[in-house]
Each structure stands twice: as structure tokens, then as C-alpha cells.
Design a protein around this motif. Sequence first.
Motif, PDB file in Angstrom:
ATOM      1  N   ALA A 199      12.455  41.585  31.727  1.00 51.98           N
ATOM      2  CA  ALA A 199      13.580  40.684  31.991  1.00 51.98           C
ATOM      3  C   ALA A 199      13.964  40.712  33.456  1.00 51.98           C
ATOM      4  O   ALA A 199      14.184  39.663  34.079  1.00 51.98           O
ATOM      5  CB  ALA A 199      14.775  41.062  31.116  1.00 51.98           C
ATOM      6  N   TRP A 200      14.033  41.915  34.038  1.00 51.85           N
ATOM      7  CA  TRP A 200      14.440  42.005  35.440  1.00 51.85           C
ATOM      8  C   TRP A 200      13.352  41.511  36.381  1.00 51.85           C
ATOM      9  O   TRP A 200      13.649  40.952  37.441  1.00 51.85           O
ATOM     10  CB  TRP A 200      14.867  43.422  35.759  1.00 51.85           C
ATOM     11  N   GLN A 201      12.104  41.694  36.011  1.00 51.97           N
ATOM     12  CA  GLN A 201      11.040  41.117  36.817  1.00 51.97           C
ATOM     13  C   GLN A 201      11.093  39.594  36.774  1.00 51.97           C
ATOM     14  O   GLN A 201      10.825  38.928  37.778  1.00 51.97           O
ATOM     15  CB  GLN A 201       9.681  41.623  36.315  1.00 51.97           C
ATOM     16  N   GLU A 202      11.475  39.044  35.628  1.00 53.98           N
ATOM     17  CA  GLU A 202      11.626  37.594  35.522  1.00 53.98           C
ATOM     18  C   GLU A 202      12.815  37.116  36.359  1.00 53.98           C
ATOM     19  O   GLU A 202      12.761  36.044  36.975  1.00 53.98           O
ATOM     20  CB  GLU A 202      11.805  37.186  34.062  1.00 53.98           C
ATOM     21  N   HIS A 203      13.886  37.905  36.403  1.00 52.92           N
ATOM     22  CA  HIS A 203      15.019  37.544  37.259  1.00 52.92           C
ATOM     23  C   HIS A 203      14.571  37.438  38.712  1.00 52.92           C
ATOM     24  O   HIS A 203      15.010  36.553  39.452  1.00 52.92           O
ATOM     25  CB  HIS A 203      16.133  38.587  37.141  1.00 52.92           C
ATOM     26  N   TYR A 204      13.708  38.371  39.136  1.00 52.22           N
ATOM     27  CA  TYR A 204      13.192  38.306  40.506  1.00 52.22           C
ATOM     28  C   TYR A 204      12.366  37.035  40.709  1.00 52.22           C
ATOM     29  O   TYR A 204      12.497  36.355  41.734  1.00 52.22           O
ATOM     30  CB  TYR A 204      12.338  39.541  40.827  1.00 52.22           C
ATOM     31  N   ARG A 205      11.519  36.698  39.746  1.00 51.99           N
ATOM     32  CA  ARG A 205      10.689  35.496  39.885  1.00 51.99           C
ATOM     33  C   ARG A 205      11.554  34.240  39.979  1.00 51.99           C
ATOM     34  O   ARG A 205      11.241  33.321  40.737  1.00 51.99           O
ATOM     35  CB  ARG A 205       9.720  35.386  38.705  1.00 51.99           C
TER      36      ARG A 205
END
Length: 316
Positions: free
Chosen positions: A97-103
Motif C-alpha cells: 500500500a505504501w509503495q503504491e502511495h509513492y507511485r
Amino acid sequence: MQTKPFRWILILILSGLLSACGMRFVYNNLNWLAYWYIDDYIEMNSEQKAAFKPMLKSWLVWHRNEQLPVYLAQLQLFHAQINSGISQQQLLEQVDAWQEHYRVLAGHVYLDVAQLAQTASSQQLSDFMAKLAEQREDSDRQQSHYDYRIEHISNSVERWLGDVSPKQQQVIEQLAKQLIDTRADWHNVQSRWQQYLAYSLSGQSKSENFEQEFYVLMVNSESLWPPGLAERFYHNRQLWAQGMSEILALANKQQKRHILAKIDAYIEDLQSLIEDNPQPAKPDVVAKLVKQLRLTQPLLVAHCCLQTSSDDQQAK
């Protein structure tokens, strides 16, 4: 103006700095701190600074209004999961989820960065590449990888749980032994990334795909991974999640209070940032704090004591 200093700015926006100055202070002063981070890599001229200023202002308005509420909900879920006993799968879902927030964040700004990068001079590009080479040389001087892993994982766990028990330390040591050494892979990725950047900028006046090339650099750099790295990375990721879930399952009441209090602090900061929009500190105040605290690379809030998955990419 190249992408790596802007990646640090994105992480700054995403997580704040885990330091004495606090997330709220950093977030509310990103309009000044961003220049400090960029200056570590490259010196922008006056025209570039003038172009960057409204970009950063627009990013921050969008991010505060549309992204901070998403992060708040994610942290509240994480708090509930830790409180009830988080599973290995839930840990992986949190990291995803947090990696997707970065993307999402990178995807929102990459066109602006591409536009600014097109104004880069050959000297600026040369200086930037030299800085990356210097950082790579410094990282190669680190102690043996196993010793580094033990120290890194132990420090991460202690930061979020406090003192670890003998059983938790055993899990840490076992995890450090099991993780595949991918340092050579990440050296390869760094080289490919730099070559791709140099190629993109060398033909910037002719390339019709410049914006797409910057999308790869900032949002989809996994496409530059060498064969086999994805398998090794996700293998390590599973081992990491298993180890961290075991460590958390062994947490005593004091350790659980410790991590919940830290998550509560981030939740409080985010709620304050969403509700308020205070005036930033004066530039000289920010400069003094940056020098005193020696602010370094921020740590992603999403990882908490689970940081090793993402940090291993840079450590290896």
C-alpha cells in the motif's frame, strides 16, 4: 534537476523525517528543505529555481488535500492490525500500500520533473553523475553484509519496539542469514538507471518519448531490473515479512505499547497537518536545524519496524 534528488523530495513529502524535529515541522517547511536536498546533488540556476518553485507549491497543495487523508486511513488500519496481532500477509499488504502511495505521488509530479530536467546543462548532468559515483563508492566501504544486516535489522526493530528479547534476537540473526545477497543486482540497477538517464537527456532535444522515459526513471524503475532480480527480491520480501511477523508475535506488553505509541504519534501529526495549514518557519531557522540535526535520508513511515524490505534495496 535529475530524478534522484526529486525522489528524495517525494519521500520527504510522503513520510516526513523520523527525527527530533518531527514530521509536522518538516512537512510544513518542505518549500525550503527541498532546496537543501537538491543542492546535495546539483546546483540549479536562477531560471530553474524560478520554474521549480510553483511546481513544488502545487505538489504540496495537492498532496495535503488529497493524499494525507489516504495516509491517515492507512496508518489507522496499521494501528488496528498491530493492536489485534498483525499477520505476515497483512504486513506485506501494508508495504504494498505504501509503495503504491509513492507511485501515485511520483506519477503526479514526473511530468513537471521531466520538463525541468530538459533544461539541464551538460555540466549539471556531469556533476550529478559524479555525486552518484561518490555515493556508490562510499556504500561499497560498508562492513561485511551479514554484519550490516544484523545491525540494520536490530536497529530497526529496537527503534519501534525498544529492547529486543533473546528470542527476538534469534529471529533477527536467522533472518539475516536467510536473505539472499543482492548487492551486485542493485549495483547493476544503479548503473542501468544512470545510463538510462544519460541517454534520455543526451537526446532531449530530439526524443519524442522524453516524458515516457522519465516515467520509467521515476515511477517504473523496476523495468530496469536485471533478469532474476524480481524473483530474488520477492523471495527476500517473503522472508522479511515472516521474520517481522515472528518478532511482533513475540512482542511483550511494553514493546506493543511502544510501537502503538509511535504509530499514534504519526496519526496525530497527520491529523494536525490535514486540519491546519500553518506558516512555514523562516529559511534561516530551517537552515540552522538542518545543520544541527544533520538530517539524512528519510525513512518510510509505512515500514516502521518492517523497514528492512525496502532498505535492503539500497543496502544491497
